[in-house]
Design a protein around this motif. Sequence first.
Motif, PDB file in Angstrom:
ATOM      1  N   THR A  28       0.817  -1.121   0.101  1.00 24.23           N
ATOM      2  CA  THR A  28       0.051  -0.021   0.014  1.00 24.23           C
ATOM      3  C   THR A  28       0.843   1.278   0.013  1.00 24.23           C
ATOM      4  O   THR A  28       1.934   1.394   0.604  1.00 24.23           O
ATOM      5  N   SER A  30       2.063   5.155  -2.104  1.00 21.17           N
ATOM      6  CA  SER A  30       2.173   5.977  -3.265  1.00 21.17           C
ATOM      7  C   SER A  30       3.238   5.250  -4.135  1.00 21.17           C
ATOM      8  O   SER A  30       3.314   5.350  -5.469  1.00 21.17           O
ATOM      9  N   THR A  31       4.245   4.672  -3.471  1.00 22.29           N
ATOM     10  CA  THR A  31       5.105   3.873  -4.373  1.00 22.29           C
ATOM     11  C   THR A  31       4.612   2.737  -4.967  1.00 22.29           C
ATOM     12  O   THR A  31       4.988   2.264  -6.431  1.00 22.29           O
ATOM     13  N   ASP A  81       6.190  -3.800  -1.504  1.00 22.48           N
ATOM     14  CA  ASP A  81       5.613  -2.964  -0.676  1.00 22.48           C
ATOM     15  C   ASP A  81       6.813  -1.713  -0.572  1.00 22.48           C
ATOM     16  O   ASP A  81       7.817  -2.063  -0.570  1.00 22.48           O
ATOM     17  N   GLY A  82       6.203  -0.749  -0.166  1.00 18.55           N
ATOM     18  CA  GLY A  82       7.169   0.537   0.337  1.00 18.55           C
ATOM     19  C   GLY A  82       7.536   0.552   1.676  1.00 18.55           C
ATOM     20  O   GLY A  82       7.181  -0.451   2.436  1.00 18.55           O
ATOM     21  N   ASP A  84       8.477   3.583   5.163  1.00 17.83           N
ATOM     22  CA  ASP A  84       8.430   4.768   5.596  1.00 17.83           C
ATOM     23  C   ASP A  84      10.041   4.994   5.789  1.00 17.83           C
ATOM     24  O   ASP A  84      10.512   6.377   5.687  1.00 17.83           O
ATOM     25  N   LYS A  94       7.004   0.820   8.892  1.00 18.88           N
ATOM     26  CA  LYS A  94       5.882   0.969   7.824  1.00 18.88           C
ATOM     27  C   LYS A  94       4.512   1.344   8.628  1.00 18.88           C
ATOM     28  O   LYS A  94       4.702   1.429  10.079  1.00 18.88           O
ATOM     29  N   GLY A  95       3.518   1.674   7.784  1.00 17.78           N
ATOM     30  CA  GLY A  95       2.357   2.072   8.619  1.00 17.78           C
ATOM     31  C   GLY A  95       2.017   3.536   8.391  1.00 17.78           C
ATOM     32  O   GLY A  95       0.983   3.924   8.798  1.00 17.78           O
ATOM     33  N   GLY A  97       0.669   4.803   5.824  1.00 12.68           N
ATOM     34  CA  GLY A  97      -0.351   4.967   5.215  1.00 12.68           C
ATOM     35  C   GLY A  97      -1.681   4.113   6.239  1.00 12.68           C
ATOM     36  O   GLY A  97      -2.957   3.960   5.686  1.00 12.68           O
ATOM     37  N   GLY A  98      -1.231   3.715   7.411  1.00  5.39           N
ATOM     38  CA  GLY A  98      -2.368   2.936   8.208  1.00  5.39           C
ATOM     39  C   GLY A  98      -2.479   1.446   7.902  1.00  5.39           C
ATOM     40  O   GLY A  98      -3.516   1.023   8.382  1.00  5.39           O
ATOM     41  N   ALA A  99      -1.610   1.075   6.757  1.00 10.68           N
ATOM     42  CA  ALA A  99      -2.067  -0.436   6.429  1.00 10.68           C
ATOM     43  C   ALA A  99      -1.209  -1.448   6.988  1.00 10.68           C
ATOM     44  O   ALA A  99      -1.127  -2.678   6.641  1.00 10.68           O
ATOM     45  N   GLU A 103      -0.451  -5.656   6.067  1.00 12.68           N
ATOM     46  CA  GLU A 103       0.747  -5.552   5.128  1.00 12.68           C
ATOM     47  C   GLU A 103       1.562  -6.906   5.840  1.00 12.68           C
ATOM     48  O   GLU A 103       2.280  -7.429   5.241  1.00 12.68           O
ATOM     49  N   LYS A 121      14.156   7.376   1.963  1.00 10.60           N
ATOM     50  CA  LYS A 121      13.551   6.360   2.874  1.00 10.60           C
ATOM     51  C   LYS A 121      14.687   5.913   3.641  1.00 10.60           C
ATOM     52  O   LYS A 121      14.603   5.051   4.466  1.00 10.60           O
TER      53      LYS A 121
HETATM   54  C1  5RP Z   1       1.417   2.080   4.363  1.00 14.47           C
HETATM   55  C2  5RP Z   1       2.945   1.886   4.404  1.00 14.47           C
HETATM   56  C3  5RP Z   1       3.549   2.559   3.208  1.00 14.47           C
HETATM   57  O1  5RP Z   1       4.441   1.330   2.545  1.00 14.47           O
HETATM   58  C4  5RP Z   1       4.541   3.463   3.469  1.00 14.47           C
HETATM   59  O2  5RP Z   1       3.843   4.493   4.328  1.00 14.47           O
HETATM   60  C5  5RP Z   1       5.109   4.408   2.379  1.00 14.47           C
HETATM   61  O3  5RP Z   1       4.109   4.986   1.691  1.00 14.47           O
HETATM   62  P1  5RP Z   1       4.688   5.753   0.209  1.00 14.47           P
HETATM   63  O4  5RP Z   1       5.101   4.822  -0.657  1.00 14.47           O
HETATM   64  O5  5RP Z   1       3.607   6.281   0.105  1.00 14.47           O
HETATM   65  O6  5RP Z   1       5.968   6.671   0.769  1.00 14.47           O
HETATM   66  O7  5RP Z   1       3.791   1.346   5.139  1.00 14.47           O
HETATM   67  O8  5RP Z   1       0.877   1.553   5.526  1.00 14.47           O
END
Ligand code: 5RP
Length: 220
Positions: A28, A30-31, A81-82, A84, A94-95, A97-99, A103, A121
């Motif tokens: 989840t 933007s990446t 997955d991406g 933070d 991670k988290g 985005g709250g997922a 994840e 990152k």
């Molecule tokens: C969502 C996440 C995302 O992977 C993390 O927040 C990175 O997001 P982005 O690719 O938008 O920078 O853990 O829960």
Amino acid sequence: MNQDDKKRAAAEAALNYIVPGEVLGVGTGSTVNYFIDRLADLRDKVPAAVSSSEASTERLKAAGIPVVDLNQVDGISIYVDGADEVTRNGHMIKGGGGALTREKIVAAASEAFICIADDSKLVDVLGAFPLPIEVIPMARSLVARRVVAMGGQPTYRQGFVTDNGNHILDCAGLDLTDAASVEAEINQWPGVVTVGLFTTPGAALTLIANSADVERRTNK
Ligand code: 5RP
């Protein structure tokens, strides 16, 4: 190259690791959205995906990729997955985005976690990004007090409810030098659903995009 270009480059690098004919795990953010958008051209290789959020599920469906329940599949080869924050040995926060809970579940069901990120990152030590903790709503204050006792400053993510109906505490100021121990400790507090540390295991492969190229690092 701006940050979005780097996110796109990292996402495109991950396309090389798709195992044709196998169910794909999808994260989840933007990446990952760049990754999902490219799957529209790879429908013949990707029979289905297991998604880590309602948002990614919608995007996968828009790309023409069938989304299946994790309970319907025996296993997943790769999970993309991406993060933070990510260290060179593949430990992550991670988290954002709250997922984080879904994840972690999909990652645990997968043979390899492939982390895609731009170089903003990449960190030596985790913890500048506030650590998200998903909590059962009635335990929010209990968990927050424990975070304070551990030296952190928790902030309730106001107005946000996870896909699982829970709350998030964003916790600044924690000493994450030994991130694996902190992950194990917080995981067993009553009321904690998931802590956003991904160290055990972390990412098997990190694809970190900088202005010149995508740095690939394999972790044991
Ligand atoms: C969502 C996440 C995302 O992977 C993390 O927040 C990175 O997001 P982005 O690719 O938008 O920078 O853990 O829960």
